[in-house]
Enzyme design. Structure first.
Site, short mmCIF file in Angstrom:
data_model
loop_
_atom_site.label_atom_id
_atom_site.label_comp_id
_atom_site.label_asym_id
_atom_site.label_seq_id
_atom_site.Cartn_x
_atom_site.Cartn_y
_atom_site.Cartn_z
N LYS A 1 5.70 5.31 -9.48
CA LYS A 1 4.40 5.22 -8.80
C LYS A 1 3.27 5.11 -9.82
O LYS A 1 2.32 4.33 -9.65
CB LYS A 1 4.18 6.45 -7.91
CG LYS A 1 5.10 6.46 -6.70
CD LYS A 1 4.99 7.77 -5.93
CE LYS A 1 5.87 7.72 -4.69
NZ LYS A 1 6.07 9.06 -4.11
N GLU B 1 0.82 -1.22 0.00
CA GLU B 1 0.00 0.00 0.00
C GLU B 1 0.85 1.27 0.00
O GLU B 1 0.49 2.29 -0.58
CB GLU B 1 -0.93 -0.02 1.22
CG GLU B 1 -1.84 1.18 1.38
CD GLU B 1 -2.73 1.41 0.19
OE1 GLU B 1 -2.42 2.33 -0.59
OE2 GLU B 1 -3.72 0.68 0.02
N GLY C 1 14.62 18.29 4.76
CA GLY C 1 14.65 16.84 4.59
C GLY C 1 13.50 16.32 3.74
O GLY C 1 13.17 15.13 3.78
N GLY D 1 6.72 10.60 4.31
CA GLY D 1 7.15 10.71 5.70
C GLY D 1 7.25 9.35 6.34
O GLY D 1 6.44 8.46 6.06
N GLU E 1 15.37 13.74 -1.35
CA GLU E 1 16.49 12.81 -1.18
C GLU E 1 17.75 13.66 -1.00
O GLU E 1 17.77 14.84 -1.40
CB GLU E 1 16.62 11.94 -2.43
CG GLU E 1 15.43 11.05 -2.72
CD GLU E 1 15.22 9.98 -1.64
OE1 GLU E 1 16.22 9.46 -1.12
OE2 GLU E 1 14.06 9.71 -1.31
MG MG Z 1 -0.71 4.15 -0.25
#
Ligand code: MG
Ligand code: ASP
Length: 804
Positions: A666, A589, A648, A785, A651
Site C-alpha cells: 500500500k 481507489e 475474520g 471490509g 487472512e
Molecule cells: Mg481508498
C-alpha cells in the site's frame, strides 16, 4: 381530398391486401374523400423483370410466369386478368424469339403489375359495396419518351387529372395505377422504380390534396434504423428538408422528385403502416415543429478510395479528371474529403463499383504515376457511411468523443456547409457499435456501461449485489445503465449481453463456461458492446497479466486487486503508457484504505502542484485492531491475535498480515502516485513474525501463537508513559527526488496523538504537504471490509462513467 398510396408489401397476398381493403373501407365509411394510388403487389415488378431477362436470354421462363399468374389470382373470386395475362404472354414470347427487348417493351411488361393490382383492389372494394373506379394512369399522366424513367409533362397531365376527377368525384373512390404513364404517342412509359410514390405526389399536387398518406410496412421514420439500433425512436414530425436527408428510408418515398410536388403546394406527407393502421406514423411538413430533429442514416456497403500523391499539390484539374472518368463509368461518388495540402483525396463509392473505379483511375493517372506525382490508389473495402442529420459542428465533439472512447476511429468525416449533417466513414465491422454509441449520445438515452467482473468472492460478490440493487436508481438519476455482461472466476465465466440477474450465482454453476480472456473480448466485440469496463476483484497476480490486453481492446479498468500496482516499476509504467495510448482509464481507489477517498485525494493534491512531503499512517485494518486492542487492554498478545483471527479480521494465515508486505504494498502504491519510481525491494519492512515462525504451514503457526508473547510484552513495557503501539507505513524524505524512503514499522506514539487515538480496526492516513505545514490532512475511517471495499469499487465505476 386525401391521397392514399399503398406499396407492394402492403398489397401482398394475405394480411396485406386485406388490411388495405379494410383501411379504405374504414375511410369511406367515415365519409373521407380519398383517392387510392397503388403499386404492383408483392414482388411483382421484380418478378416481371426477372422473367423478361430470362426470356431475352432464351431461357425457359414459363414456369415462373405461371407462378406469378397464380399469385395474382390467389383465391380471389370474380377477377379476370385474361387481358393482362395475354399481353404478358405475347410480350414474353416476342422477347424470347427476338432474344432482346427494348426499354419500351420493358415498360409495357412492368405496367401490367400495376394494372392487375388496381383492377383487383377495385373489384374487392366493389364487393364491399364501395363505389370504386379503376383508373388507368396511362390516360392521365403524360410523359416524355424516356422509357423506364419518363418525365411527366405537367400541363397536359394536370388537365387530364383535373378533368377526370371532375367526372368521377363525389363518393367514388378512384383506384389509380401508380408508376405507369404514357407518352404523347399513347405508348406506355414508367416513372422509374418506386415511381408510384411519384404518381401519388403528382396527383396530390394537381388535385391540391390536403394530405398524402403513404402506407408502408413500418410505423414511420425513426431516429435510426430500428434493426440496427434497438433504442431507435419514431419521429412524430419533421420537415421535408430534414426528411430528405434520411437516406436509409428516403431513397424512394422521399426521393427529391417525389417531394417537390408536395412542397410546391405545401401538402403534408404522412408515413403510415398498413399493418398498424392505428399508429399515427410520421408527419412530414414544410416546417418542423420541433427544433433540432436529429436522426442517423446509414449506407452500409460502400468502399473508400484514396488517391495519394505529393505531386498533386497545386496541380489544376486533378479533381475534375477523377470525377470525369468516374462519371464516364456511371460511378457515383457520395462523400469526398480532401486536405488543404492536396496530398490526397478520399472518396466513397458503392462497394461493387470500387474495383472498376480504381481501374479507371489508374488508367487516367498512368503518366502521373510515372512522374511520381501520384503514388497510389487504394481501396478500403467494407466501410459504411453514417450520417448524423441535424448535427452541426458545435456539438459534434460529443458523439465524436464517445466514438473514440469506444475505439471507433472514423476513417473520414465531413460536414455539409449549409444544413446540418455530419457524415462519418467507419469500418463496416464497427458500424453497429458506432451507431449505438452515437445514437445513445445524441438522444441522451441512458448510456449503457458494460461491465465484466472478475472474481466474485467476498468483495466481488458484494459488488455485484450492490450494482444489481441500485442499477435502477442510477439509471433514473444519472441516465447510466450498468450492465454486467460477464462474471468470471478463475475457472468459469457467465456471459449474457443483456446483463446478469439476481440468480447469477446459480447461473454461473449451470451456464458458466470455461474461458480465456480472449473469449470475453471477442464476446464483447461480437455483440457490439460499448463502454467496457473490466473489474478485477481477484487477488491474483496471474490475472494482472491480462490488463494490457484488455486495455488494448477498449476496456477501462477498475481493481481492488493491488498486485498490478506493486509489480516492477517497468510494468507500472508500461501499463500507464498503454492506457494513455488507448485513451483508457484505470482506477483503484480501494487499493489503499478500501473505500476511503485516499488515492483520489493524493492524486488531486499532487496534480494541482501541492508538494506532498510525507504520508504516514495505519494502513492495515487487521493490524490496527491488533495493536489498538493490545495497547489498551491487559491481555496476552496471542489472545488478542486469536480474537482477531476468529473475527475474520486477518487472512486465514495471519502471517500474511503480520509479515508487513501488505502494508508495504500500500505504501508503495502511494509512493508511485507521487511519481516516485520505488520498487518493492526498496521498502524497509519490519516483519512482525519472529524468525523461527516464518516458515512452516499455517496450522503449525497457529498452534504456536504463544511464542509471540514475550517479544511483544517486552516492546510494550519499554514504552514511555501514555504511549501506545501502532504498526505504520511511513513515506518520507525528499519526495521530489526519484525515490523516497519507505518504512513499514512498529512505533510507539503518544496516546493523545492522532495515530494514538485510532480505534477498532480503523485506518488513518496523515498527508503532510508544504502549504498545510505541520498540520497534516487526515483521512480516517474503516479501511477494510468487503462492504466498504465493494462500495469503493462501485465508486470507481461511477467515476469512470462520468469521465467518458
Ligand atoms: Mg481508498
Ligand atoms: N412497382 C414499381 C416498383 O416496384 C413501382 C412502385 O412500387 O412504386 O418499382
Amino acid at each position: 381530398m386525401k391521397i392514399l398510396k399503398f406499396g407492394g408489401k402492403s398489397l401482398a397476398n394475405g394480411k396485406g391486401i386485406h388490411s388495405v381493403i379494410n383501411i379504405i373501407e374504414d375511410k369511406v365509411r367515415k365519409n373521407e374523400r380519398i383517392t387510392v394510388v397503388l403499386s404492383a403487389r408483392g414482388n411483382t415488378t421484380d418478378e416481371l423483370e426477372e422473367i423478361l431477362e430470362k426470356a431475352s436470354k432464351g431461357k425457359p421462363y414459363q414456369e415462373q410466369l405461371e407462378v406469378l399468374k397464380k399469385y395474382q389470382l390467389d383465391d380471389f373470386k370474380g377477377v379476370d386478368f385474361t387481358q393482362e395475362f395475354e399481353t404478358l404472354d405475347k410480350l414474353f414470347e416476342g422477347v424470347s424469339l427476338l432474344g432482346d427487348y427494348s426499354k419500351r417493351i420493358k415498360d409495357q411488361v412492368l405496367s401490367q403489375g400495376e394494372v392487375i393490382s388496381a383492377k383487383l383492389v377495385t373489384q374487392l372494394l366493389r364487393e364491399k359495396d364501395i363505389k370504386a373506379n379503376f383508373t388507368d394512369s396511362r390516360s392521365l399522366i403524360i410523359t416524355d419518351t424516356q422509357f423506364g424513367d419518363a418525365q411527366p409533362l405537367d400541363k397536359l397531365s394536370k388537365e387530364n387529372v383535373i378533368s377526370h376527377f371532375n367526372k368521377h368525384n363525389g363518393t367514388t373512390v378512384n383506384v389509380v395505377t401508380g408508376f405507369i404513364a404514357s407518352n404523347t404517342n399513347n405508348e406506355t412509359t414508367t416513372l422509374g422504380r418506386n415511381g408510384s410514390n411519384y404518381t401519388a405526389s403528382l396527383l396530390a399536387n394537381y388535385l391540391e390534396a390536403e394530405e398524402l398518406q403513404n402506407f408502408t410496412h413500418v410505423n414511420g421514420i425513426y431516429t435510426a434504423n430500428p434493426d440496427l439500433v434497438p433504442d431507435a425512436k419514431k419521429i412524430e414530425r419533421l420537415s421535408f428538408a430534414e426528411a430528405n436527408e434520411l437516406a436509409y428510408f428516403g431513397a424512394n418515398i422521399l426521393h427529391a422528385k417525389t417531394i417537390i410536388p408536395l412542397i410546391e403546394k405545401n401538402i403534408p406527407l404522412r408515413i403510415l403502416n398498413t399493418f398498424d393502421y392505428k399508429n399515427d406514423g410520421t408527419l412530414i411538413t414544410a416546417t418542423s415543429s420541433e427544433k433540432g430533429i436529429k436522426s442517423l442514416s446509414v449506407i452500409e456497403d460502400v468502399a473508400l478510395i484514396n488517391l495519394e500523391g505529393r505531386g498533386l499539390l497545386g496541380k489544376v484539374g486533378v479533381d475534375a479528371r477523377i470525377f470525369r472518368v468516374l462519371a464516364h463509368k456511371n460511378i457515383s461518388v457520395s462523400i469526398i474529403s480532401q486536405g488543404s495540402s492536396e496530398r490526397g483525396i478520399g472518396f466513397v463509392v458503392e462497394a461493387d463499383k470500387a474495383k472498376e473505379a480504381k481501374a479507371v483511375l489508374e488508367q487516367e493517372f498512368e503518366s502521373d504515376f510515372h512522374k511520381r506525382d501520384v503514388s497510389g490508389i487504394s481501396i478500403e473495402e467494407n466501410v459504411s457511411v453514417i450520417s448524423i442529420i441535424g448535427q452541426d459542428l458545435s456539438t459534434f465533439h460529443k458523439p465524436y468523443n464517445a466514438l473514440i472512447k469506444n475505439q471507433v476511429i472514423p476513417l473520414l468525416f465531413n460536414n455539409t456547409v449549409t444544413g446540418a449533417t455530419v457524415s462519418l466513414v467507419v469500418k463496416k465491422e464497427q458500424l453497429h457499435r458506432a451507431l449505438n454509441v452515437i445514437h445513445g449520445e445524441i438522444f441522451e438515452i441512458a448510456k449503457k456501461i458494460n461491465l465484466a467482473i472478475f472474481g466474485h468472492g467476498l468483495v466481488g460478490g458484494t459488488l455485484i449485489e450492490q450494482i444489481l440493487k441500485s442499477s435502477e436508481q442510477i439509471e433514473k438519476r444519472k441516465k447510466i445503465n450498468l450492465n454486467i455482461f460477464a462474471v468470471a472466476n478463475s475457472r468459469k465465466v457467465l456471459l449474457d449481453k443483456n446483463g446478469i440477474n439476481k440468480h447469477w450465482k446459480d447461473d454461473i454453476d449451470e451456464k458458466g463456461i470455461s474461458y480465456t480472456i480472449e473469449d470475453i473480448v471477442r464476446y464483447a466485440d461480437e455483440h457490439h458492446l460499448e463502454n467496457l469496463i473490466a473489474i478485477d476483484n481477484t487477488a491474483s497476480e496471474a490475472f494482472t497479466a491480462h490488463y494490457i490486453h484488455l486495455v488494448e481492446h477498449g476496456f477501462d479498468l477498475v481493481s481492488s486487486n493491488k498486485v498490478a500496482n506493486t509489480l516492477s516499476f517497468d510494468f507500472y509504467k508500461k501499463l500507464r503508457e498503454k492506457l494513455e495510448r488507448n485513451q483508457k482509464q484505470y482506477l483503484y481507489e480501494t487499493n489503499v484504505g478500501a473505500g476511503l477517498p485516499l488515492i483520489d485525494t493524493i492524486k488531486l493534491l499532487h496534480l494541482s502542484g501541492e508538494n506532498i512531503t510525507r504520508i504516514k499512517g495505519v494502513f492495515s485494518g487487521s493490524l490496527s485492531y491488533l495493536f489498538n486492542t493490545y495497547s489498551n487492554e491487559n491481555r496476552l498478545f496471542s489472545e488478542v491475535l486469536q480474537e482477531a483471527i476468529d473475527k475474520g479480521f486477518t487472512e486465514p494465515d495471519p502471517r500474511e498480515d503480520l509479515c508487513g508486505n501488505d502494508v508495504g504494498r500500500k505504501l508503495l502504491i502511494l509512493a508511485r502516485e507521487l511519481d516516485l519510481s520505488n520498487e518493492f525491494d526498496d521498502i524497509n519492512i519490519h516483519n512482525l513474525i519472529p524468525e523461527e515462525l516464518r516458515l512452516g504451514r499455517a496450522q503449525e503457526f497457529l498452534e504456536k501463537l504463544n511464542n509471540l508473547n514475550p517479544v511483544y510484552q517486552k516492546i510494550k513495557e519499554e514504552q514511555k508513559p501514555n504511549h501506545v503501539l501502532r504498526y505504520i507505513g511511513d513515506l518520507w524524505g525528499d519526495l521530489s527526488k526519484e525515490k523516497g524512503n519507505l518504512d513499514v514499522k512498529l512505533v510507539s506514539v503518544p496516546q493523545s496523538s492522532a495515530l494514538g487515538q485510532v480505534k477498532g480496526s480503523d485506518s488513518i492516513f496523515e498527508i503532510y504537504t508544504e502549504s498545510y505545514g505541520d498540520q497534516p490532512i487526515v483521512i480516517q475511517g474503516a479501511g477494510a471490509g468487503a462492504a466498504v471495499t465493494a462500495r469503493g469499487v462501485f465508486g470507481d465505476i461511477l467515476r469512470l462513467t462520468e469521465k467518458g
